[in-house]
Scaffold this motif. Structure first.
Motif, PDB file in Angstrom:
ATOM      1  N   GLU A 189       0.822  -1.204   0.000  1.00 55.51           N
ATOM      2  CA  GLU A 189       0.000   0.000   0.000  1.00 55.51           C
ATOM      3  C   GLU A 189       0.859   1.259   0.000  1.00 55.51           C
ATOM      4  OE1 GLU A 189      -2.347  -0.980   3.422  1.00 55.51           O
ATOM      5  OE2 GLU A 189      -1.054   0.193   4.773  1.00 55.51           O
ATOM      6  N   LYS A 234      -9.363  -7.825 -14.214  1.00 54.91           N
ATOM      7  CA  LYS A 234      -9.680  -6.983 -13.064  1.00 54.91           C
ATOM      8  C   LYS A 234      -8.466  -6.148 -12.641  1.00 54.91           C
ATOM      9  CE  LYS A 234     -10.236  -8.908  -9.039  1.00 54.91           C
ATOM     10  NZ  LYS A 234     -10.775  -9.735  -7.938  1.00 54.91           N
ATOM     11  N   SER A 235      -8.750  -4.963 -12.124  1.00 57.78           N
ATOM     12  CA  SER A 235      -7.692  -4.066 -11.664  1.00 57.78           C
ATOM     13  C   SER A 235      -6.922  -4.676 -10.496  1.00 57.78           C
ATOM     14  CB  SER A 235      -8.293  -2.723 -11.233  1.00 57.78           C
ATOM     15  OG  SER A 235      -7.306  -1.893 -10.656  1.00 57.78           O
ATOM     16  N   ARG A 275      -8.384   7.857  -8.654  1.00 56.48           N
ATOM     17  CA  ARG A 275      -8.060   6.776  -9.598  1.00 56.48           C
ATOM     18  C   ARG A 275      -7.961   7.313 -11.021  1.00 56.48           C
ATOM     19  NH1 ARG A 275     -10.156   3.009 -13.145  1.00 56.48           N
ATOM     20  NH2 ARG A 275      -9.426   0.859 -12.836  1.00 56.48           N
ATOM     21  N   SER A 330     -12.602   7.346  -6.666  1.00 62.36           N
ATOM     22  CA  SER A 330     -12.765   7.253  -8.123  1.00 62.36           C
ATOM     23  C   SER A 330     -12.108   8.436  -8.832  1.00 62.36           C
ATOM     24  CB  SER A 330     -14.251   7.184  -8.482  1.00 62.36           C
ATOM     25  OG  SER A 330     -14.945   8.321  -7.980  1.00 62.36           O
ATOM     26  N   SER A 340      -8.718   4.397  -1.928  1.00 61.77           N
ATOM     27  CA  SER A 340      -9.662   4.864  -0.916  1.00 61.77           C
ATOM     28  C   SER A 340      -9.937   6.343  -1.152  1.00 61.77           C
ATOM     29  CB  SER A 340      -9.077   4.673   0.488  1.00 61.77           C
ATOM     30  OG  SER A 340      -8.005   5.586   0.701  1.00 61.77           O
ATOM     31  N   SER A 400      -6.427  -0.431  -6.016  1.00 61.80           N
ATOM     32  CA  SER A 400      -7.657   0.148  -5.472  1.00 61.80           C
ATOM     33  C   SER A 400      -7.329   1.443  -4.730  1.00 61.80           C
ATOM     34  CB  SER A 400      -8.363  -0.837  -4.532  1.00 61.80           C
ATOM     35  OG  SER A 400      -7.546  -1.143  -3.417  1.00 61.80           O
TER      36      SER A 400
END
Length: 674
Positions: free
Chosen positions: A90, A437-438, A128, A125, A443, A441
């Motif tokens: 992360e 799939k990604s 991202r 989002s 937050s 991710s």
């Protein structure tokens, strides 16, 4: 022919369709050569003042990559594997607003977005999307999946590279009418009625094919408001004796016309041309309605009234208000025996996209509803052109035309490749053949310490549109390229310039209130913290991700609304980056580790990626790539251009309309003396 209850639809138009001003939340074709139509670029008129010579915008374009990096010799890692050479972990980051920032919550009040805990946040989002765009550019990825493929629409009435072509398609001609005067006729434009059927949209023809031989296909009638006004003034001067022939447009002293009929039109001569200026009707709204009418001399409508009052029936249409536009149109009634015209589905889709992108602009012309396609069970008057197998349609005689080519035809073959690149491999993709799939991710980035929204203000958030071909397409020194040109090329990836400041608060012109957006931003200095989790990345992928998050020293990015005006400038710092220690987490014989993480050397991984991509694409140095140089220059907070060089061109000063030069390159803007 498909059975369709046209009589019922026509009767539903009874009573009028006033359109309320509201917002409802390169080949030869068409008989005209697509090769620039002989349009040559001319130098600026020496008589223009300095303001008119300005060409610029708050955005510019990073070139598409000529060397696309794809996963030819490898495949993206599986999501369910645990391998020592793949990295999971992360990234913690902190965003600092360098200017006021605004993320709209989507409510009518337009407050700053809050998360489920009621704290101001930047949605994951949004973060991202920002980082993915950076990865596409820094990772030499393609943009094919990010570009909508449809035919743009245009209207060139007064000037531009397509002026002659536009006039040719509409059949614009000057016909003499005696006494040394002439009138403008659109010989290819017809009128009819558009309706939605079970199989799509179609246009129904009228009972009149042409109102006069010399007028070509023109089958509708024009009534100048000046003529109606002259008749009305005569009527008033007679003490209102007799009948006013155009009383349909006057009701209890109120007018349906764009100008007041009891005020005389004043003749003016400007630049050798005669103009008649009337007093605008502030209550005017575009409309269409069923009427009856009387014809004189084949082409002139001498009276208009309610249905059944005169011998001929049809529809009156009065379009969006524009400067000096002062005419209404009478369309004869439908002839159900004539073969209707079916509209190709691709043109319907292009029309829908076009009107969606223009919805804010249309507010000042009475709203979107008048210019939109009919709903189920509705029929509307329409204007259209059928020329050499091509169909164009719209709700005003000088309608918007489809370009010959779709946007994606301007992409190089290299950019159209469907192979997997960094953006697809890291952020996922889905197409008809496969999906993935990604592995990353995001937050929400949550505010660090509470602060208050700034007082709401209104701004007109003009959106750059691909129809601006002098901006969006590559241009050479001699010929202007448009979406009708052979081998036109898209210029690149649009990026907004950074700003040191936001615009000063100014009083908004009341006429533009309808198209303004409300902003309640958070102030400069506001900090947000967020987290990015990644799974099974290779060293080069992780190095690219870290670079996309941090960029270079002194780099800023922009996020949220009103970026063109200086809002949303942010700096991003990686505060922590760690990976899961596989041995500690899975291979150790000791007790379960609650924190199996190991710190990541961010600088080393970014350097690893730069060296990796330079060798793979034989770049020499990735930073010297024109693409990367341009991008990092636009993100450099120490190279922000002067505000006067990155503002929108003024429509009121006719800078945009009079421009003849393309948008300057990134280096030209930065190197310009400030």
């Amino acid at each position: 022919m498909e059975e369709f209850d046209l009589k019922k639809l026509m009767s539903d138009m009874q009573g009028g369709k006033n359109m309320p001003e509201k917002d409802n939340k390169m080949k030869k074709k068409n008989g005209v050569s697509g090769k620039n139509n002989g349009q040559q670029r001319n130098g600026s008129n020496s008589g223009q003042n300095a303001e008119r010579k300005y060409v610029g915008a708050p955005y510019n374009f990073v070139p598409f990559t000529k060397k696309l990096y794809t996963y030819k010799d490898r495949t993206p890692a599986a999501h369910n594997s645990v391998e020592e050479n793949l990295i999971s972990g992360e990234i913690d980051y902190e965003m600092t607003a360098q200017t006021s920032v605004f993320i709209d919550d989507g409510t009518k009040e337009h407050h700053f977005y809050k998360n489920r805990d009621g704290k101001y946040s930047i949605p994951g989002s949004s973060v991202r999307g920002l980082i993915r765009n950076n990865v596409q550019i820094l990772g030499f990825s393609g943009f094919d999946d990010d570009i909508d493929d449809y035919a743009l629409m245009y209207r060139n009435v007064a000037g531009g590279a397509e002026r002659k072509r536009y006039a040719t398609i509409l059949g614009n001609r000057l016909l003499p009418v005696g006494n040394g005067k002439s009138i403008s006729i659109l010989k290819e434009v017809q009128a009819g009625y558009i309706a939605k059927t079970e199989t799509g949209y179609r246009i129904y023809k009228t009972c009149v094919d042409s109102i006069k031989k010399e007028y070509g296909k023109m089958n509708y009638y024009i009534i100048p408001e000046r003529k109606m006004g002259e008749e009305y003034l005569k009527f008033l001067s007679c003490g209102e004796k007799g009948k006013y022939p155009y009383d349909f447009f006057v009701l209890n002293g109120k007018y349906k016309t764009q100008h007041l009929l009891d005020k005389k039109f004043v003749k003016q001569v400007r630049n050798g041309k005669v103009h008649y200026i009337g007093i605008r009707n502030r209550d005017y709204k575009p409309f269409y309605d069923t009427v009856s009418y009387k014809i004189q001399d084949l082409k002139n409508v001498s009276a208009v009234g309610k249905p059944g009052e005169y011998e001929k029936n049809g529809t009156v249409i009065s379009t969006g208000a524009m400067n000096e536009k002062k005419a209404v149109y009478i369309i004869p009634e439908i002839d159900q025996k004539k073969q209707p015209v079916d509209i190709p589905p691709k043109d319907i889709e292009a029309f829908k996209i076009d009107i969606e992108k223009r919805k804010n602009t249309l507010k000042q012309f009475g709203g979107r509803e008048f210019f939109d396609l009919p709903k189920e069970g509705e029929i509307k008057p329409v204007f259209y052109v059928e020329l050499n197998g091509r169909l164009y349609f719209g709700f005003t005689p000088r309608l918007r035309l489809f370009y010959d080519h779709t946007i994606k035809e301007g992409l190089s073959e290299n950019q159209k490749k469907k192979e997997i690149d960094y953006a697809k491999a890291m952020f996922g993709y889905s197409n008809e053949q496969s999906s993935y799939k990604s592995r990353i991710s995001f937050s929400d980035a949550v505010i660090v310490q509470e602060c208050q929204e700034k007082t709401g203000r209104k701004l007109i958030l003009a959106e750059p549109k691909p129809t601006s071909y002098l901006d969006y397409l590559k241009q050479d020194e001699r010929n202007v390229s448009t979406y009708n040109s052979d081998n036109f090329e898209l210029r690149g990836v649009k990026q907004y310039w950074l700003h040191n400041q936001e615009p000063k608060v100014e009083t908004l012109d009341p006429r533009k209130e309808k198209v303004a957006s409300t902003l309640c931003p958070l102030p400069a200095g506001t900090k947000f913290r967020g987290k990015i989790r990644f799974h099974n990345l290779t060293e080069d992928e992780l190095g690219l991700l870290l670079w996309a998050v941090r960029l270079e020293k002194n780099s800023w990015m922009n996020i949220g609304k009103a970026k063109a005006y200086g809002y949303g400038n942010i700096s991003v710092a990686v505060t922590d980056a760690k990976k899961i220690d596989m041995e500690e987490a899975y291979l150790s014989t000791n007790m379960l580790s609650l924190s199996p993480f190991k710190k990541i050397d961010t600088d080393a991984l970014i350097l690893f990626y730069k060296k990796f991509i330079s060798e793979k694409l034989q770049l020499g140095s990735v930073e010297k790539s024109p693409r990367i140089q341009g991008f990092l220059t636009m993100r450099d907070s120490e190279q922000i251009p002067a505000e006067t060089t990155i503002r929108y061109m003024s429509i009121d000063k006719r800078e945009y309309q009079n421009r003849q030069r393309p948008l300057p390159e990134i280096r030209e803007v930065v190197c310009k003396k400030q």
